[in-house]
Design a protein around this motif. Sequence first.
Motif, PDB file in Angstrom:
ATOM      1  N   ARG A   1      12.126  -0.744   1.386  1.00 25.50           N
ATOM      2  CA  ARG A   1      11.641  -2.032   0.903  1.00 25.50           C
ATOM      3  C   ARG A   1      10.652  -1.771  -0.215  1.00 25.50           C
ATOM      4  O   ARG A   1       9.780  -0.909  -0.102  1.00 25.50           O
ATOM      5  CB  ARG A   1      10.947  -2.782   2.044  1.00 25.50           C
ATOM      6  CG  ARG A   1      10.421  -4.140   1.640  1.00 25.50           C
ATOM      7  CD  ARG A   1       9.902  -4.896   2.841  1.00 25.50           C
ATOM      8  NE  ARG A   1       8.665  -4.322   3.328  1.00 25.50           N
ATOM      9  CZ  ARG A   1       7.623  -5.045   3.731  1.00 25.50           C
ATOM     10  NH1 ARG A   1       7.652  -6.349   3.725  1.00 25.50           N
ATOM     11  NH2 ARG A   1       6.529  -4.448   4.166  1.00 25.50           N
ATOM     12  N   THR A   2      10.784  -2.502  -1.307  1.00 25.41           N
ATOM     13  CA  THR A   2       9.844  -2.420  -2.412  1.00 25.41           C
ATOM     14  C   THR A   2       8.927  -3.631  -2.354  1.00 25.41           C
ATOM     15  O   THR A   2       9.396  -4.760  -2.224  1.00 25.41           O
ATOM     16  CB  THR A   2      10.585  -2.397  -3.766  1.00 25.41           C
ATOM     17  OG1 THR A   2      11.457  -1.262  -3.782  1.00 25.41           O
ATOM     18  CG2 THR A   2       9.605  -2.297  -4.924  1.00 25.41           C
TER      19      THR A   2
ATOM     20  N   ASP B   1      -3.605  -8.220  -7.182  1.00 24.52           N
ATOM     21  CA  ASP B   1      -4.889  -7.697  -6.705  1.00 24.52           C
ATOM     22  C   ASP B   1      -5.379  -8.374  -5.429  1.00 24.52           C
ATOM     23  O   ASP B   1      -6.072  -7.765  -4.630  1.00 24.52           O
ATOM     24  CB  ASP B   1      -5.948  -7.814  -7.794  1.00 24.52           C
ATOM     25  CG  ASP B   1      -5.710  -6.820  -8.924  1.00 24.52           C
ATOM     26  OD1 ASP B   1      -5.017  -5.811  -8.695  1.00 24.52           O
ATOM     27  OD2 ASP B   1      -6.207  -7.064 -10.032  1.00 24.52           O
ATOM     28  N   SER B   2      -5.025  -9.633  -5.220  1.00 23.19           N
ATOM     29  CA  SER B   2      -5.523 -10.370  -4.053  1.00 23.19           C
ATOM     30  C   SER B   2      -4.541 -10.363  -2.887  1.00 23.19           C
ATOM     31  O   SER B   2      -4.817 -10.959  -1.848  1.00 23.19           O
ATOM     32  CB  SER B   2      -5.841 -11.811  -4.453  1.00 23.19           C
ATOM     33  OG  SER B   2      -4.657 -12.448  -4.902  1.00 23.19           O
ATOM     34  N   ASP B   3      -3.386  -9.699  -3.015  1.00 23.60           N
ATOM     35  CA  ASP B   3      -2.364  -9.699  -1.967  1.00 23.60           C
ATOM     36  C   ASP B   3      -2.678  -8.699  -0.863  1.00 23.60           C
ATOM     37  O   ASP B   3      -3.278  -7.653  -1.102  1.00 23.60           O
ATOM     38  CB  ASP B   3      -0.991  -9.350  -2.550  1.00 23.60           C
ATOM     39  CG  ASP B   3      -0.428 -10.445  -3.425  1.00 23.60           C
ATOM     40  OD1 ASP B   3      -0.912 -11.592  -3.337  1.00 23.60           O
ATOM     41  OD2 ASP B   3       0.489 -10.154  -4.206  1.00 23.60           O
ATOM     42  N   LEU B   4      -2.219  -9.043   0.336  1.00 24.62           N
ATOM     43  CA  LEU B   4      -2.295  -8.161   1.489  1.00 24.62           C
ATOM     44  C   LEU B   4      -0.859  -7.925   1.950  1.00 24.62           C
ATOM     45  O   LEU B   4      -0.161  -8.871   2.309  1.00 24.62           O
ATOM     46  CB  LEU B   4      -3.110  -8.800   2.611  1.00 24.62           C
ATOM     47  CG  LEU B   4      -3.186  -8.048   3.929  1.00 24.62           C
ATOM     48  CD1 LEU B   4      -3.985  -6.763   3.765  1.00 24.62           C
ATOM     49  CD2 LEU B   4      -3.814  -8.917   5.001  1.00 24.62           C
ATOM     50  N   ALA B   5      -0.397  -6.683   1.906  1.00 22.98           N
ATOM     51  CA  ALA B   5       0.973  -6.358   2.310  1.00 22.98           C
ATOM     52  C   ALA B   5       0.996  -6.047   3.795  1.00 22.98           C
ATOM     53  O   ALA B   5       0.202  -5.237   4.266  1.00 22.98           O
ATOM     54  CB  ALA B   5       1.485  -5.165   1.521  1.00 22.98           C
TER      55      ALA B   5
ATOM     56  N   THR C   1       6.330   6.296   8.517  1.00 20.07           N
ATOM     57  CA  THR C   1       6.662   5.392   7.423  1.00 20.07           C
ATOM     58  C   THR C   1       6.070   5.976   6.155  1.00 20.07           C
ATOM     59  O   THR C   1       4.901   6.355   6.128  1.00 20.07           O
ATOM     60  CB  THR C   1       6.094   3.987   7.689  1.00 20.07           C
ATOM     61  OG1 THR C   1       6.692   3.488   8.893  1.00 20.07           O
ATOM     62  CG2 THR C   1       6.391   3.038   6.551  1.00 20.07           C
ATOM     63  N   LEU C   2       6.867   6.048   5.104  1.00 17.28           N
ATOM     64  CA  LEU C   2       6.443   6.628   3.835  1.00 17.28           C
ATOM     65  C   LEU C   2       6.108   5.505   2.861  1.00 17.28           C
ATOM     66  O   LEU C   2       6.927   4.626   2.603  1.00 17.28           O
ATOM     67  CB  LEU C   2       7.564   7.501   3.264  1.00 17.28           C
ATOM     68  CG  LEU C   2       7.252   8.268   1.995  1.00 17.28           C
ATOM     69  CD1 LEU C   2       6.200   9.338   2.266  1.00 17.28           C
ATOM     70  CD2 LEU C   2       8.513   8.911   1.449  1.00 17.28           C
TER      71      LEU C   2
END
Length: 81
Positions: free
Chosen positions: A4-5, A10-14, A24-25
């Motif tokens: 998954r890409t 700047d304000s995002d939380l993944a 997980t890499l």
Amino acid sequence: APTRTVYLNDSDLAQISVEVGFSTLLKFGSHPEPGLIGDQDGFKVEFLETAITVKPLSSSAKSNLYIYTDYRRFDVQLVTV
């Protein structure tokens, strides 16, 4: 394993789902510096050339992770599934 890409502002939380017994890499465009992880006992984190491996150590592990590269900071929430 599925790939998954994720593109972040700047304000995002993944939110990254991880599974016990698997690593997980997380790959980056430049060398990641050692960051900050909230639950150091819940995850094994290793820094490679342009990647980080994350492995949960318990089925209930959940944590935030801040990753720094040459050009920016990435905010990640690790959730064990």
